[in-house]
Design a protein around this motif. Structure first.
Motif, mmCIF file in Angstrom:
data_model
loop_
_atom_site.group_PDB
_atom_site.id
_atom_site.type_symbol
_atom_site.label_atom_id
_atom_site.label_comp_id
_atom_site.label_asym_id
_atom_site.label_seq_id
_atom_site.Cartn_x
_atom_site.Cartn_y
_atom_site.Cartn_z
ATOM 1 N N LEU A 74 0.820 -1.211 0.000
ATOM 2 C CA LEU A 74 0.000 0.000 0.000
ATOM 3 C C LEU A 74 0.852 1.258 0.000
ATOM 4 C CD1 LEU A 74 -2.958 -0.875 2.410
ATOM 5 C CD2 LEU A 74 -3.098 -0.351 -0.039
ATOM 6 N N GLU A 75 1.962 1.239 0.733
ATOM 7 C CA GLU A 75 2.824 2.424 0.765
ATOM 8 C C GLU A 75 3.401 2.723 -0.619
ATOM 9 O OE1 GLU A 75 7.051 4.026 2.641
ATOM 10 O OE2 GLU A 75 6.107 2.223 3.473
ATOM 11 N N LEU A 76 3.949 1.705 -1.284
ATOM 12 C CA LEU A 76 4.535 1.919 -2.610
ATOM 13 C C LEU A 76 3.465 2.359 -3.606
ATOM 14 C CD1 LEU A 76 6.932 -1.162 -2.777
ATOM 15 C CD2 LEU A 76 7.576 1.226 -2.441
ATOM 16 N N TYR A 77 2.306 1.715 -3.556
ATOM 17 C CA TYR A 77 1.203 2.086 -4.450
ATOM 18 C C TYR A 77 0.773 3.534 -4.226
ATOM 19 C CZ TYR A 77 -3.799 2.814 -5.264
ATOM 20 O OH TYR A 77 -5.017 3.363 -5.588
ATOM 21 N N GLN A 78 0.544 3.905 -2.961
ATOM 22 C CA GLN A 78 0.030 5.236 -2.668
ATOM 23 C C GLN A 78 1.055 6.319 -2.989
ATOM 24 O OE1 GLN A 78 -1.216 4.864 1.422
ATOM 25 N NE2 GLN A 78 -3.115 3.796 0.900
ATOM 26 N N LYS A 83 2.519 10.788 -6.439
ATOM 27 C CA LYS A 83 3.509 11.457 -7.289
ATOM 28 C C LYS A 83 2.965 11.678 -8.696
ATOM 29 C CE LYS A 83 8.198 11.203 -9.117
ATOM 30 N NZ LYS A 83 9.402 10.381 -9.331
ATOM 31 N N MET A 84 2.095 10.766 -9.154
ATOM 32 C CA MET A 84 1.503 10.894 -10.485
ATOM 33 C C MET A 84 0.369 11.917 -10.521
ATOM 34 S SD MET A 84 3.249 8.886 -12.402
ATOM 35 C CE MET A 84 2.234 8.707 -13.859
ATOM 36 N N GLY A 85 0.028 12.486 -9.351
ATOM 37 C CA GLY A 85 -0.969 13.545 -9.314
ATOM 38 C C GLY A 85 -2.348 13.127 -8.863
ATOM 39 N N MET A 86 -2.517 11.877 -8.426
ATOM 40 C CA MET A 86 -3.840 11.440 -7.969
ATOM 41 C C MET A 86 -4.124 11.995 -6.571
ATOM 42 S SD MET A 86 -5.427 7.589 -7.595
ATOM 43 C CE MET A 86 -5.793 7.432 -9.346
ATOM 44 N N SER A 87 -5.370 12.316 -6.312
ATOM 45 C CA SER A 87 -5.782 12.811 -5.010
ATOM 46 C C SER A 87 -5.759 11.683 -3.983
ATOM 47 C CB SER A 87 -7.191 13.398 -5.097
ATOM 48 O OG SER A 87 -7.708 13.674 -3.811
ATOM 49 N N ALA A 88 -5.400 12.026 -2.749
ATOM 50 C CA ALA A 88 -5.350 11.022 -1.684
ATOM 51 C C ALA A 88 -6.709 10.395 -1.439
ATOM 52 C CB ALA A 88 -4.806 11.654 -0.401
ATOM 53 N N ASP A 89 -7.781 11.149 -1.697
ATOM 54 C CA ASP A 89 -9.135 10.628 -1.472
ATOM 55 C C ASP A 89 -9.513 9.540 -2.478
ATOM 56 O OD1 ASP A 89 -9.455 12.401 0.631
ATOM 57 O OD2 ASP A 89 -10.341 13.960 -0.652
ATOM 58 N N ASP A 90 -8.822 9.499 -3.608
ATOM 59 C CA ASP A 90 -9.156 8.532 -4.653
ATOM 60 C C ASP A 90 -8.314 7.256 -4.582
ATOM 61 O OD1 ASP A 90 -11.032 10.295 -5.703
ATOM 62 O OD2 ASP A 90 -9.530 11.294 -6.966
ATOM 63 N N LEU A 91 -7.416 7.161 -3.606
ATOM 64 C CA LEU A 91 -6.522 6.010 -3.517
ATOM 65 C C LEU A 91 -7.220 4.801 -2.907
ATOM 66 C CD1 LEU A 91 -3.265 7.762 -2.227
ATOM 67 C CD2 LEU A 91 -3.785 7.039 -4.563
ATOM 68 N N ALA A 92 -6.824 3.618 -3.383
ATOM 69 C CA ALA A 92 -7.328 2.379 -2.786
ATOM 70 C C ALA A 92 -6.764 2.227 -1.375
ATOM 71 C CB ALA A 92 -6.926 1.187 -3.646
ATOM 72 N N ILE A 93 -7.537 1.620 -0.495
ATOM 73 C CA ILE A 93 -7.110 1.459 0.898
ATOM 74 C C ILE A 93 -6.919 -0.012 1.274
ATOM 75 C CG2 ILE A 93 -8.160 3.615 1.662
ATOM 76 C CD1 ILE A 93 -10.544 2.006 2.681
ATOM 77 N N HIS A 94 -7.198 -0.927 0.337
ATOM 78 C CA HIS A 94 -7.021 -2.354 0.598
ATOM 79 C C HIS A 94 -5.985 -2.922 -0.382
ATOM 80 C CE1 HIS A 94 -10.360 -2.405 3.400
ATOM 81 N NE2 HIS A 94 -11.146 -1.848 2.487
ATOM 82 N N GLU A 99 -6.296 -2.061 -8.376
ATOM 83 C CA GLU A 99 -5.412 -0.930 -8.648
ATOM 84 C C GLU A 99 -4.027 -1.138 -8.035
ATOM 85 O OE1 GLU A 99 -8.381 -0.784 -7.391
ATOM 86 O OE2 GLU A 99 -9.613 0.777 -8.305
ATOM 87 N N VAL A 100 -3.990 -1.722 -6.831
ATOM 88 C CA VAL A 100 -2.707 -1.970 -6.162
ATOM 89 C C VAL A 100 -1.894 -2.991 -6.954
ATOM 90 C CG1 VAL A 100 -1.604 -2.798 -4.046
ATOM 91 C CG2 VAL A 100 -3.678 -1.388 -3.910
ATOM 92 N N ALA A 101 -2.531 -4.077 -7.379
ATOM 93 C CA ALA A 101 -1.834 -5.100 -8.157
ATOM 94 C C ALA A 101 -1.343 -4.538 -9.487
ATOM 95 C CB ALA A 101 -2.754 -6.297 -8.394
ATOM 96 N N ASP A 102 -2.157 -3.706 -10.136
ATOM 97 C CA ASP A 102 -1.763 -3.129 -11.421
ATOM 98 C C ASP A 102 -0.537 -2.228 -11.270
ATOM 99 O OD1 ASP A 102 -3.852 -4.428 -12.635
ATOM 100 O OD2 ASP A 102 -5.188 -2.681 -12.631
ATOM 101 N N VAL A 103 -0.537 -1.389 -10.229
ATOM 102 C CA VAL A 103 0.579 -0.464 -10.029
ATOM 103 C C VAL A 103 1.856 -1.224 -9.671
ATOM 104 C CG1 VAL A 103 1.483 1.323 -8.489
ATOM 105 C CG2 VAL A 103 -0.790 1.555 -9.466
ATOM 106 N N LEU A 104 1.750 -2.192 -8.757
ATOM 107 C CA LEU A 104 2.933 -2.962 -8.390
ATOM 108 C C LEU A 104 3.460 -3.765 -9.577
ATOM 109 C CD1 LEU A 104 2.065 -4.268 -4.807
ATOM 110 C CD2 LEU A 104 3.558 -2.378 -5.453
ATOM 111 N N GLY A 105 2.553 -4.271 -10.417
ATOM 112 C CA GLY A 105 2.990 -4.976 -11.614
ATOM 113 C C GLY A 105 3.734 -4.058 -12.569
ATOM 114 N N GLU A 106 3.257 -2.816 -12.725
ATOM 115 C CA GLU A 106 3.941 -1.843 -13.573
ATOM 116 C C GLU A 106 5.306 -1.486 -13.000
ATOM 117 O OE1 GLU A 106 5.243 0.908 -16.213
ATOM 118 O OE2 GLU A 106 3.672 -0.624 -16.441
ATOM 119 N N LEU A 107 5.386 -1.318 -11.676
ATOM 120 C CA LEU A 107 6.666 -1.012 -11.042
ATOM 121 C C LEU A 107 7.651 -2.165 -11.211
ATOM 122 C CD1 LEU A 107 5.500 0.755 -7.750
ATOM 123 C CD2 LEU A 107 6.545 1.816 -9.762
#
Length: 224
Positions: A74-78, A83-94, A99-107
């Motif tokens: 969650l820390e790496l995803y958030q 940094k990419m400009g997304m609002s904190a209110d729109d972030l996944a919390i689980h 979304e978390v799997a997609d971002v970690l896969g891209e990283l």
């Protein structure tokens, strides 16, 4: 007699650790560091809470596994999304969110891409990778490289995020040595973002202004 330079499996592991640390630190704008101690293990495995694996082949064959705790994931995803400009209110919390799997896969894709480029430049060896696979897990799953390794070796390295969350990197590959017989020039690492920024910072030619001046002069001559 000229002394030859030897690159071992552990040297390759170090290059992989540097790619993990460098890419994740830059992507999240935070400090991701790895332990100076490496652990010898018998088998690689995917572990809870999120596991990712990537196979590479070519000059040598291997398997890279990353195991994230839900806090580290969650820390790496958030941090990346902020940094990419997304609002904190729109972030996944689980950590189980797609979304978390997609971002970690891209990283992970960026990390292994950086690693394969480094191997190509520094060892003059070409390796290819498959698309990283991310899985949310609640049990351990053993993994092995689908090939006959003569002398398989496996290593585990621990990583620490900016908020002191831990995740682990595991590498399995054949015991190998690359021996440098002759000196060679390493190709420079080209950063596409830097090239684009440099091009954008160049002053633009004033062709439009000159064209406008010519048009005005022509109109004056015509008395318009």
């Amino acid at each position: 007699m000229k002394k030859t330079k030897v690159i071992t499996t552990d040297d390759i592991l170090l290059k992989l650790c540097q790619s993990f640390s460098g890419v994740l630190s830059a992507a999240t704008d935070s400090q991701v560091s790895y332990s100076a101690m490496v652990q010898k293990i018998n088998k690689t495995s995917l572990k809870p809470d999120i596991g990712c694996f990537v196979l590479f082949d070519g000059g040598f064959t291997g398997l890279v596994v990353a195991n994230f705790s839900h806090q580290a994931a969650l820390e790496l995803y958030q941090e990346y999304m902020l940094k990419m400009g997304m609002s904190a209110d729109d972030l996944a919390i689980h950590h189980t969110s797609d979304e978390v799997a997609d971002v970690l896969g891209e990283l992970m894709n960026q990390v292994v891409g950086d690693f394969t480029g480094k191997i190509r430049r520094e060892l003059q060896v070409s390796i290819t990778q498959n698309q990283p696979k991310m899985l949310a897990l609640n049990k351990q799953v053993l993994l092995s490289v689908d090939t006959n390794l003569d002398r398989p070796q496996a290593r585990r390295v621990s990583f620490t995020t900016d908020n002191n969350n831990i995740f682990y990197l595991e590498l399995a590959m054949d015991k190998t040595e690359f021996i440098q017989l002759e000196e060679f020039d390493q190709a420079e690492d080209c950063d596409p973002d830097s090239i684009i920024e440099a091009a954008q910072s160049q002053p633009r030619p004033k062709t439009e202004t000159k064209a406008a001046e010519v048009d005005l002069d022509l109109l004056d001559e015509l008395g318009i």
